[in-house]
Design an enzyme around this catalytic site. Structure first.
Site, PDB file in Angstrom:
ATOM      1  N   LYS A   1      10.186 -14.132   3.748  1.00 19.04           N
ATOM      2  CA  LYS A   1      10.124 -14.199   5.209  1.00 19.04           C
ATOM      3  C   LYS A   1       8.675 -14.167   5.708  1.00 19.04           C
ATOM      4  O   LYS A   1       7.849 -13.440   5.162  1.00 19.04           O
ATOM      5  CB  LYS A   1      10.917 -12.994   5.739  1.00 19.04           C
ATOM      6  CG  LYS A   1      10.731 -12.681   7.200  1.00 19.04           C
ATOM      7  CD  LYS A   1      11.529 -11.452   7.603  1.00 19.04           C
ATOM      8  CE  LYS A   1      10.598 -10.290   7.916  1.00 19.04           C
ATOM      9  NZ  LYS A   1      10.953  -9.513   9.098  1.00 19.04           N
TER      10      LYS A   1
ATOM     11  N   LYS B   1      10.552  -2.728   1.708  1.00 23.95           N
ATOM     12  CA  LYS B   1       9.315  -2.076   2.143  1.00 23.95           C
ATOM     13  C   LYS B   1       8.917  -0.957   1.197  1.00 23.95           C
ATOM     14  O   LYS B   1       7.724  -0.683   1.036  1.00 23.95           O
ATOM     15  CB  LYS B   1       9.435  -1.574   3.587  1.00 23.95           C
ATOM     16  CG  LYS B   1       9.548  -2.745   4.558  1.00 23.95           C
ATOM     17  CD  LYS B   1       8.855  -2.555   5.878  1.00 23.95           C
ATOM     18  CE  LYS B   1       8.731  -3.913   6.561  1.00 23.95           C
ATOM     19  NZ  LYS B   1       8.455  -3.889   7.963  1.00 23.95           N
TER      20      LYS B   1
ATOM     21  N   LYS C   1       4.408 -10.366   9.865  1.00 21.34           N
ATOM     22  CA  LYS C   1       3.087 -10.102  10.444  1.00 21.34           C
ATOM     23  C   LYS C   1       2.301  -9.061   9.652  1.00 21.34           C
ATOM     24  O   LYS C   1       1.107  -8.949   9.801  1.00 21.34           O
ATOM     25  CB  LYS C   1       3.200  -9.721  11.918  1.00 21.34           C
ATOM     26  CG  LYS C   1       4.025  -8.483  12.224  1.00 21.34           C
ATOM     27  CD  LYS C   1       3.949  -8.181  13.706  1.00 21.34           C
ATOM     28  CE  LYS C   1       5.291  -7.998  14.355  1.00 21.34           C
ATOM     29  NZ  LYS C   1       6.059  -6.846  13.847  1.00 21.34           N
TER      30      LYS C   1
HETATM   31  P1  ATP Z   1       6.747  -6.453   9.849  1.00 21.24           P
HETATM   32  O1  ATP Z   1       6.038  -7.439   9.006  1.00 21.24           O
HETATM   33  O2  ATP Z   1       5.869  -5.421  10.453  1.00 21.24           O
HETATM   34  O3  ATP Z   1       7.994  -5.913   9.238  1.00 21.24           O
HETATM   35  P2  ATP Z   1       8.014  -8.559  11.280  1.00 21.24           P
HETATM   36  O4  ATP Z   1       7.095  -9.702  11.391  1.00 21.24           O
HETATM   37  O5  ATP Z   1       9.133  -8.645  10.325  1.00 21.24           O
HETATM   38  O6  ATP Z   1       7.202  -7.236  11.104  1.00 21.24           O
HETATM   39  P3  ATP Z   1       9.447  -7.252  13.409  1.00 21.24           P
HETATM   40  O7  ATP Z   1       8.713  -6.526  14.448  1.00 21.24           O
HETATM   41  O8  ATP Z   1      10.094  -6.447  12.345  1.00 21.24           O
HETATM   42  O9  ATP Z   1       8.541  -8.347  12.739  1.00 21.24           O
HETATM   43  O10 ATP Z   1      10.520  -8.194  14.073  1.00 21.24           O
HETATM   44  C1  ATP Z   1      10.550  -8.592  15.419  1.00 21.24           C
HETATM   45  C2  ATP Z   1      11.610  -9.638  15.617  1.00 21.24           C
HETATM   46  O11 ATP Z   1      11.191 -10.866  15.007  1.00 21.24           O
HETATM   47  C3  ATP Z   1      12.961  -9.308  14.977  1.00 21.24           C
HETATM   48  O12 ATP Z   1      13.992  -9.747  15.841  1.00 21.24           O
HETATM   49  C4  ATP Z   1      12.979 -10.094  13.721  1.00 21.24           C
HETATM   50  O13 ATP Z   1      14.279 -10.418  13.305  1.00 21.24           O
HETATM   51  C5  ATP Z   1      12.200 -11.330  14.118  1.00 21.24           C
HETATM   52  N1  ATP Z   1      11.534 -11.924  12.978  1.00 21.24           N
HETATM   53  C6  ATP Z   1      10.557 -11.368  12.251  1.00 21.24           C
HETATM   54  N2  ATP Z   1      10.125 -12.200  11.289  1.00 21.24           N
HETATM   55  C7  ATP Z   1      10.874 -13.326  11.418  1.00 21.24           C
HETATM   56  C8  ATP Z   1      10.913 -14.560  10.711  1.00 21.24           C
HETATM   57  N3  ATP Z   1      10.105 -14.786   9.706  1.00 21.24           N
HETATM   58  N4  ATP Z   1      11.778 -15.499  11.110  1.00 21.24           N
HETATM   59  C9  ATP Z   1      12.597 -15.259  12.159  1.00 21.24           C
HETATM   60  N5  ATP Z   1      12.623 -14.119  12.856  1.00 21.24           N
HETATM   61  C10 ATP Z   1      11.783 -13.156  12.504  1.00 21.24           C
END
Ligand code: ATP
Ligand code: LTN
Length: 337
Positions: free
Chosen positions: A202, A120, A205
């Protein structure tokens, strides 16, 4: 058995998602879906990590909207707000309070090894703030406040869970058994859904619209996004994440929503082209999300009802959190009149 009696027999489960954007298929497969799978067997808290969302530059109106939307989505997925505690992190002040204490039991060295921090800070080089750095400490506070036994998260959060266990162990080593040491619940297969635009990264969002499918995307949008998903120049459908990350990601998604394996899905699509794979994946995803989207549409219309749920549930969370915080304050010698 009485409900209260059952509750004391069950172990505690805590998880959270940041309201930092549209909830993606990655969040659903990696986290949300497992919340639903596990919630009957534990005393559960599902939190909207709004304080964590402040670590990136954000639009206040959007944060407000996303927070309420995530609450409705938790419920739409099948999590009952009476049986589970569904709430916003910022409504329970103990999260920030315990976080400060734990900061004093966390080393700069261990925080600087966190891959999420490195990723990040590279992505947001103009805003490498201290909150981004101490993010895992707030996450540890979230978990430890509720004497959590199990934390369902995607594999990308494994390192944060490890540091939480280390902090708890360190604290307990000095002051006795104050915190329960939590275990992760991390799905093995399909633990990580990859971006549709760059399948070596990955699905996230906070990335571009075309790189993810949102749980609330309309069917046509989902079809269009899968149609544009990056694959490769070969033609055979085979599960090989190393050499064919795009195709393998689609197979993983298909398998995840059908509860099968990517290998079995590859076998079933033998002889067909990438177009067929994309179409099958899109339709399977649409079918899985349809009931959730319908329920969500009803819930989000009644803001008063959601607000009422938020108030009651914040009170329930606060009552538990306060018990742990008081114990911590007492142990470390903060004078309590
Ligand atoms: P950001 O992009 O804001 O970092 P994010 O999409 O990574 O957000 P988080 O809120 O950080 O989402 O994660 C929420 C949950 O979703 C966590 O348990 C994380 O491990 C899971 N998660 C996020 N992205 C993935 C992915 N691509 N595949 C599987 N699990 C995910
Ligand atoms: N950092 C998590 C969200 C989160 C979390 C938590 C998950 C904040 N606090 C406590 C589990 C337990 C993420 O998924 N990015």
């Amino acid at each position: 058995m009485e409900q209260a009696q059952q509750q004391t027999l069950k172990k505690n489960l805590f998880s959270a998602i940041q309201p930092s954007g549209n909830i993606t298929l990655g969040n659903y497969v990696g986290a949300l879906r497992n919340f639903v799978l596990l919630h009957e067997d534990y005393n559960c808290l599902f939190c909207v990590a709004d304080l964590h969302a402040l670590t990136l530059r954000h639009d206040p109106a959007e944060l407000r909207r996303n927070s309420l939307s995530l609450i409705a989505l938790y419920i739409a997925c099948g999590l009952d707000p009476e049986k589970n505690i569904i709430y916003c992190q910022s409504h329970v002040p103990e999260h920030a309070q315990l976080s400060w204490v734990l900061n004093c039991f966390t080393y700069m060295g261990e925080l600087s090894r966190m891959t999420q921090f490195k990723d990040k800070s590279q992505k947001h080089a103009d805003n490498i703030n201290a909150g981004l750095f101490t993010y895992p400490v707030l996450m540890a506070a979230d978990i430890l406040l509720y004497q959590t036994h199990v934390v369902p998260v995607g594999v990308d959060q494994k390192q944060h869970l490890e540091i939480c266990r280390d902090i708890a162990g360190r604290f307990n080593g000095i002051y006795g058994d104050v915190f329960t040491i939590p275990e992760g619940y991390i799905p093995k297969s399909t633990a990580k859904i990859m971006s549709l635009a760059d399948p070596t990264r990955k699905m996230s969002k906070s990335d571009g619209e075309d790189s993810y499918v949102a749980v609330l995307d309309a069917p046509d949008v989902i079809r269009r996004k899968f149609k544009r998903a990056v694959t490769d120049s070969e033609a055979d459908i085979r599960f090989d994440p190393e050499n064919k990350p795009g195709v393998s990601n689609l197979l993983s998604i298909l398998a995840a929503v059908r509860n099968s394996t990517p290998e079995a899905e590859a076998q079933a699509l033998q002889g067909l082209g990438y177009g067929a794979l994309k179409e099958a994946t899109a339709e399977a995803v649409i079918d899985t999300l349809r009931p959730i989207q319908e329920r969500y549409a009803e819930l989000i219309r009644d803001k008063d009802a959601l607000n009422q749920i938020l108030r009651t549930n914040a009170d329930r969370a606060h009552a538990i959190a306060l018990r742990t915080l008081r114990k911590v304050y007492k142990k470390i010698g903060l004078y309590q009149p």
